[in-house]
Write a protein that holds these residues in place. Structure first.
Motif, short mmCIF file in Angstrom:
data_model
loop_
_atom_site.label_atom_id
_atom_site.label_comp_id
_atom_site.label_asym_id
_atom_site.label_seq_id
_atom_site.Cartn_x
_atom_site.Cartn_y
_atom_site.Cartn_z
N PRO A 126 -8.22 5.71 9.83
CA PRO A 126 -7.44 4.98 8.82
C PRO A 126 -6.14 5.69 8.45
CG PRO A 126 -9.75 5.05 8.23
CD PRO A 126 -9.61 5.93 9.44
N PHE A 127 -5.02 4.99 8.62
CA PHE A 127 -3.70 5.65 8.53
C PHE A 127 -2.73 4.83 7.70
CE2 PHE A 127 -0.24 3.58 10.82
CZ PHE A 127 0.80 4.50 10.87
N ILE A 128 -1.85 5.55 7.00
CA ILE A 128 -0.72 4.90 6.32
C ILE A 128 0.54 5.70 6.57
CG2 ILE A 128 -1.26 6.08 4.11
CD1 ILE A 128 -0.12 3.53 2.69
N ILE A 129 1.64 5.00 6.83
CA ILE A 129 2.97 5.62 6.81
C ILE A 129 3.70 4.92 5.69
CG2 ILE A 129 3.84 4.09 8.67
CD1 ILE A 129 5.71 6.46 9.45
N SER A 130 4.28 5.72 4.78
CA SER A 130 4.78 5.10 3.55
C SER A 130 6.00 5.81 2.99
CB SER A 130 3.66 5.10 2.50
OG SER A 130 4.09 4.54 1.30
N ASN A 131 6.84 5.03 2.37
CA ASN A 131 7.90 5.52 1.51
C ASN A 131 7.23 6.23 0.33
OD1 ASN A 131 9.81 5.06 -0.89
ND2 ASN A 131 11.05 4.39 0.85
N LYS A 132 7.86 7.34 -0.12
CA LYS A 132 7.23 8.11 -1.22
C LYS A 132 7.12 7.29 -2.50
CE LYS A 132 8.17 12.83 0.15
NZ LYS A 132 9.24 13.82 0.28
N GLY A 133 8.04 6.34 -2.70
CA GLY A 133 8.07 5.59 -3.96
C GLY A 133 6.90 4.64 -4.16
N CYS A 134 6.19 4.27 -3.10
CA CYS A 134 5.07 3.32 -3.30
C CYS A 134 3.75 3.84 -2.75
CB CYS A 134 5.41 1.96 -2.68
SG CYS A 134 5.86 2.00 -0.96
N TYR A 135 3.75 5.06 -2.23
CA TYR A 135 2.56 5.61 -1.56
C TYR A 135 1.35 5.71 -2.50
CZ TYR A 135 -0.30 9.39 0.46
OH TYR A 135 -1.33 10.16 0.90
N GLU A 136 1.55 6.33 -3.69
CA GLU A 136 0.39 6.57 -4.58
C GLU A 136 -0.25 5.25 -5.00
OE1 GLU A 136 -0.72 9.51 -5.24
OE2 GLU A 136 0.96 10.77 -4.57
N GLU A 137 0.60 4.27 -5.34
CA GLU A 137 0.06 2.99 -5.82
C GLU A 137 -0.69 2.26 -4.69
OE1 GLU A 137 1.38 -0.88 -8.44
OE2 GLU A 137 2.93 0.54 -7.89
N MET A 138 -0.15 2.35 -3.48
CA MET A 138 -0.84 1.74 -2.33
C MET A 138 -2.23 2.34 -2.17
SD MET A 138 1.03 -0.44 -0.39
CE MET A 138 0.22 -0.35 1.18
N LEU A 139 -2.29 3.69 -2.19
CA LEU A 139 -3.59 4.35 -1.99
C LEU A 139 -4.56 4.00 -3.11
CD1 LEU A 139 -3.32 7.91 -0.50
CD2 LEU A 139 -3.28 5.70 0.60
N SER A 140 -4.07 3.94 -4.34
CA SER A 140 -5.02 3.68 -5.41
C SER A 140 -5.58 2.26 -5.30
CB SER A 140 -4.43 4.04 -6.78
OG SER A 140 -3.78 2.97 -7.32
N ILE A 141 -4.77 1.29 -4.89
CA ILE A 141 -5.31 -0.07 -4.69
C ILE A 141 -6.33 -0.09 -3.55
CG2 ILE A 141 -4.70 -2.42 -3.94
CD1 ILE A 141 -2.03 -2.07 -5.43
N LEU A 142 -6.00 0.61 -2.47
CA LEU A 142 -6.88 0.57 -1.30
C LEU A 142 -8.20 1.30 -1.53
CD1 LEU A 142 -4.25 1.04 1.50
CD2 LEU A 142 -5.89 -0.83 1.31
N ASN A 143 -8.18 2.34 -2.37
CA ASN A 143 -9.39 3.15 -2.53
C ASN A 143 -10.28 2.69 -3.68
OD1 ASN A 143 -9.47 5.32 -0.43
ND2 ASN A 143 -7.35 5.48 -1.15
N GLU A 144 -9.76 1.77 -4.49
CA GLU A 144 -10.57 1.27 -5.59
C GLU A 144 -11.68 0.38 -5.01
OE1 GLU A 144 -9.87 -1.85 -9.12
OE2 GLU A 144 -8.11 -0.69 -8.54
N GLY A 145 -12.95 0.69 -5.27
CA GLY A 145 -14.07 -0.15 -4.83
C GLY A 145 -14.09 -0.43 -3.34
N SER A 146 -13.97 0.61 -2.54
CA SER A 146 -14.04 0.49 -1.06
C SER A 146 -13.16 -0.66 -0.57
CB SER A 146 -15.46 0.24 -0.58
OG SER A 146 -16.33 1.15 -1.15
N GLY A 147 -11.88 -0.57 -0.85
CA GLY A 147 -10.97 -1.66 -0.49
C GLY A 147 -10.80 -1.89 0.98
N TYR A 148 -11.07 -0.87 1.79
CA TYR A 148 -10.91 -1.09 3.23
C TYR A 148 -12.19 -0.73 3.97
CZ TYR A 148 -10.13 3.97 3.42
OH TYR A 148 -10.27 5.32 3.31
#
Ligand code: IPD
Ligand code: CA
Ligand code: CA
Length: 263
Positions: free
Chosen positions: A239-261
């Motif tokens: 499982p991989f993400i490439i991200s701009n620093k400005g949206c990285y944390e919010e992306m991860l928190s959405i994905l990791n809440e309640g086994s999002g992926y």
């Protein structure tokens, strides 16, 4: 590795990639398509021939360099030792077959586990993206600038929705400015590298899908990690993400809440 040695290798590889402009049209003219694990998993003569030709090229010009490639057996490869090339001969094969657009060739060179050179060749648009360790990243030899930071609410993000749950899918659509997905891990990543997309993630990429992105991210100040935020291993994928620093944390928190992926 010394810069002049890297530049020497780069000249060879850039030339090899340029000569594909004369090779690919003939391969496409006689395209044959097979399936691998299921009816969606396609491989063509273009994928197989390009990888075989690159392997022959390496054997002739850089004997001793290893090749880890999608269309070969990689059992004997020692990915953290010596000189290693990782190749996806066509990334976006389904796009090549169904649309004749939106596919690329991915090449990455590592020495003793360290990324040195990266190439993503958007052949249909004749755009060669490359990164050279310590030097920078380029599109057709024009330097690329580090993208400006972008918040998730302002960002276009990219992902295939088949491996995330409905909650995470809806939350991402609600939080981002918009969602666009090309279907080539290399080209979706290039949009992040150029600052057009805020982030791209894939829940199950293989080494050849993500190998080149490490050096682009390093040279341009982007994040590249596992989806749980941990370090990503180029030789294993996952499982991989490439991200701009400005949206990285919010992306991860959405994905990791309640086994999002799911994988
Ligand atoms: C695929 C593409 C696609 C991604 C898949 C990859 P291929 O590569 O990059 O965007 O979602 O995970 O396997 O099979 O066309 O080389
Ligand atoms: Ca691929
Ligand atoms: Ca491929």
């Amino acid at each position: 590795m010394e810069l002049n040695q890297l530049q020497h290798i780069d000249q060879h590889i850039a030339q090899w990639l340029e000569h594909l402009d004369n090779v690919i049209p003939n391969l496409i003219a006689e395209m044959t398509t097979d399936t691998k694990v299921d009816r969606f998993d396609l491989v063509t003569n273009v994928d197989k021939q390009l990888q075989q030709q690159f392997e022959e090229y390496l054997n002739e010009h850089f004997p001793g360099h290893q090749l880890l490639g999608e269309e070969k057996n990689n059992d004997s490869i020692k990915p953290y030792e010596g000189h290693l090339w990782i190749m996806d001969p066509i990334d976006g094969t389904a796009n090549l077959v169904k649309q004749q657009e939106d596919y690329c060739i991915i090449l990455a060179y590592f020495e003793h586990g360290e990324p040195q050179l990266s190439y993503i060749y958007d052949y249909p648009h004749r755009k060669l993206y490359k990164a050279i360790k310590g030097q920078g990243a380029y599109m057709n030899d024009q330097p690329l600038q580090p993208p400006k930071e972008v918040k998730l609410e302002d960002a276009v993000i990219s992902f295939g929705s088949e491996y995330i749950n409905d909650r995470a899918n809806k939350a991402l659509y609600d939080a981002a400015f918009g969602v666009r997905y090309i279907g080539s891990c290399g080209l979706d990543s290039i949009r992040v590298i150029k600052g057009q997309f805020g982030a791209h993630f894939n829940t199950d990429p293989k080494p050849w899908d993500i190998s080149a992105q490490f050096l682009f991210a390093k040279q341009l100040g982007l994040k590249i990690t596992r989806l749980d935020g941990g370090p990503l291993d180029y030789a294993k994928g996952g499982p991989f993400i490439i991200s701009n620093k400005g949206c990285y944390e919010e992306m991860l928190s959405i994905l990791n809440e309640g086994s999002g992926y799911l994988k």
